[in-house]
Write an enzyme that holds these catalytic residues in place. Structure first.
Site, short mmCIF file in Angstrom:
data_model
loop_
_atom_site.label_atom_id
_atom_site.label_comp_id
_atom_site.label_asym_id
_atom_site.label_seq_id
_atom_site.Cartn_x
_atom_site.Cartn_y
_atom_site.Cartn_z
N THR B 102 0.84 -1.19 0.00
CA THR B 102 0.00 0.00 0.00
C THR B 102 0.87 1.24 0.00
O THR B 102 1.75 1.39 0.85
CB THR B 102 -0.92 0.01 1.24
N LYS B 177 -7.49 1.32 -2.03
CA LYS B 177 -6.97 0.83 -0.75
C LYS B 177 -6.93 1.94 0.29
O LYS B 177 -7.22 1.72 1.47
CB LYS B 177 -5.56 0.25 -0.95
N LYS B 245 1.27 4.72 8.32
CA LYS B 245 1.83 5.01 7.00
C LYS B 245 0.71 5.18 5.98
O LYS B 245 0.69 6.13 5.19
CB LYS B 245 2.77 3.85 6.62
#
Lengths: 303, 303
Positions: B102, B177, B245
């Site tokens: 991702t 995502k 993140k």
């Protein structure tokens, strides 16, 4: 002894969006059901479905063994159960009252104690699953009260729900429902943030819901209210005014135990902003419109 | 032409919590798989499972038709794909790279463009479903890139996931995502608030999860991470450092379109507080410990 259609007459008070479907399931299960509602229109609809009509909770209770209420807020419950023309005036000793609306554990304690003086049992048994769960008799029902009353009333509850869980003594059902609303309100916000960001980024809304519900982002809310938002259907499955009322009790419960509710509080504030703009009659998925109005951008099904 | 174990050699870079399981599923499906990972321990585990080992991404790519990476962040992806000893140096024209980690849609654009110059296809195909989804090959996979590359690689993706959705051009998989992580992070907060309030109010945690997941409060998060919190299992299915993140990229994407993310921002801040207290190595469900520390009360399975 447990209840059955042969030995039990049911009174049902409160024929709103969900109550109407719930009462019909009882009739379809073979119970003799007497109904009462403030608005007459729903009464006629239930008469066609096979219900008897009563003029007041009092009259309804004199013809019933078990009385169920599905009204809006604590004051309404107190009035129909404990009020002058309330159920308590005529329901016989050995009967039972089931409050399936959402209010506070404190209200449950107050009602249970008054009814106990007359030998009447009480369950607080609020539900989750919205209009869809009520229509399909797949509600989750969270029950507090005496275990013996729960066991007696279980066959009746089974006509309306699928996951029926005994949570403990009086008030436990309401406490559970308030916790349920913590998750529900935060999930509603999650669905709206996800769809607004995703469609702004050019993603197809339907594909987005399909892939998100296939993984760790899945929720009942996204799967059921997400498509309504994409269709710009803000009709109530569950009304904004009702989630606001529930969250008021949630916050009181949290204060009692000093629990910090960051997500719930944010959702509560945004529902408040929604009411300021649009009133409380829309469905909870309309929280998306508050975000849309801030972003000056609508959620569109396909980019 | 679509891929099959007969005509396709796969290189797999990044054998973390999820990558390890995903690579094993490819081997079990009959593919010849070469792996590379910075830590040697996972390499040995994969050798036992039937993989060949490579010393660097470059060596791995020269032996592969399709290279999959499942590393941590954009700089890692850029290094293993475009770096000096990266995949781009040796992967032949007509090959394909699938980035399943991702990061940001911008990174996907940058990689796709460089690979296209060498005649190499690219998909951004991040996943959702955590360690469980990776272990059981039930991941949701959200894919961006050229449709022809998607169709070619679909049989490979099917070895690792269940709901595989083509979301559009390059970067669409990453954008999807990031939207997924909006819902996931908010749901994680919802699960923690619900369990902390509910158990404080004396409710049994297991019963609470059972009835809530049976109605409108259901989420993957509550059903899968709720029980871990009750068992005080804060081991990572998905690490706090990784959601942090991801949320960093979410917030950048939201800034681009001026989308207000109230719930996501609150979750982001609380994950930050969690890292300050405990570091980033716990599972995301440990956000409950931030709330516990504020409430001076632990979530207990039964009251």
């Amino acid at each position: 002894m447990t209840t059955s259609p042969e030995n039990t007459k049911i009174g049902f008070i409160g024929l709103g969006l969900m109550g109407k479907s719930m009462a019909k399931h009882l009739i379809q299960s073979g119970y003799s059901v007497t109904v009462f509602n403030r608005s007459k229109k729903s009464m006629e609809e239930l008469r066609s479905a096979g219900a008897k009509l009563a003029d007041a909770p009092e009259g309804l209770a004199s013809a019933s063994d078990i009385v169920i209420d599905m009204v809006t807020d604590a004051p309404d419950v107190l009035e129909v159960i404990l009020g002058k023309e309330g159920v308590i005036a005529t329901l016989k000793s050995g009967g039972a009252v089931i409050d399936m609306s959402t209010n506070s554990p404190d209200t449950s304690m107050q009602i249970a104690s008054k009814l106990a003086e007359k030998g009447i049992g009480f369950l607080d048994a609020p539900v989750s699953g919205g209009d869809k769960g009520a229509r399909e008799a797949t509600l989750a029902i969270m029950v507090g009260g005496e275990k013996v009353t729960f066991e007696k009333c279980l066959p009746v509850l089974k006509c309306m729900g699928r996951e029926i869980v005994y949570m403990g003594g009086t008030g436990s059902g309401q406490a559970t429902k308030l916790v349920n609303q913590v998750a529900v309100s935060i999930h509603t916000l999650a669905t709206s943030e996800a769809l607004l960001l995703g469609t702004a980024a050019g993603l197809n809304g339907k594909d987005l819901i399909r892939v998100l519900t296939g993984g760790a982002a899945n929720s009942w809310n996204l799967a059921n209210l997400g498509p309504r938002i994409l269709q710009r259907d803000f009709e109530p499955g569950f009304k904004v005014a009702h989630i606001q009322k529930d969250l008021k009790y949630v916050i009181r419960l949290a204060e009692k135990y000093n629990i910090p509710l960051f997500g719930t509080s944010v959702a509560y504030q945004l529902f408040g902003a929604l009411v300021a703009d649009h009133g409380g009659e829309k469905g909870t998925q309309a929280i998306a419109q508050v975000l849309e109005s801030l972003a000056k951008r609508e959620i569109k099904s396909s980019s």
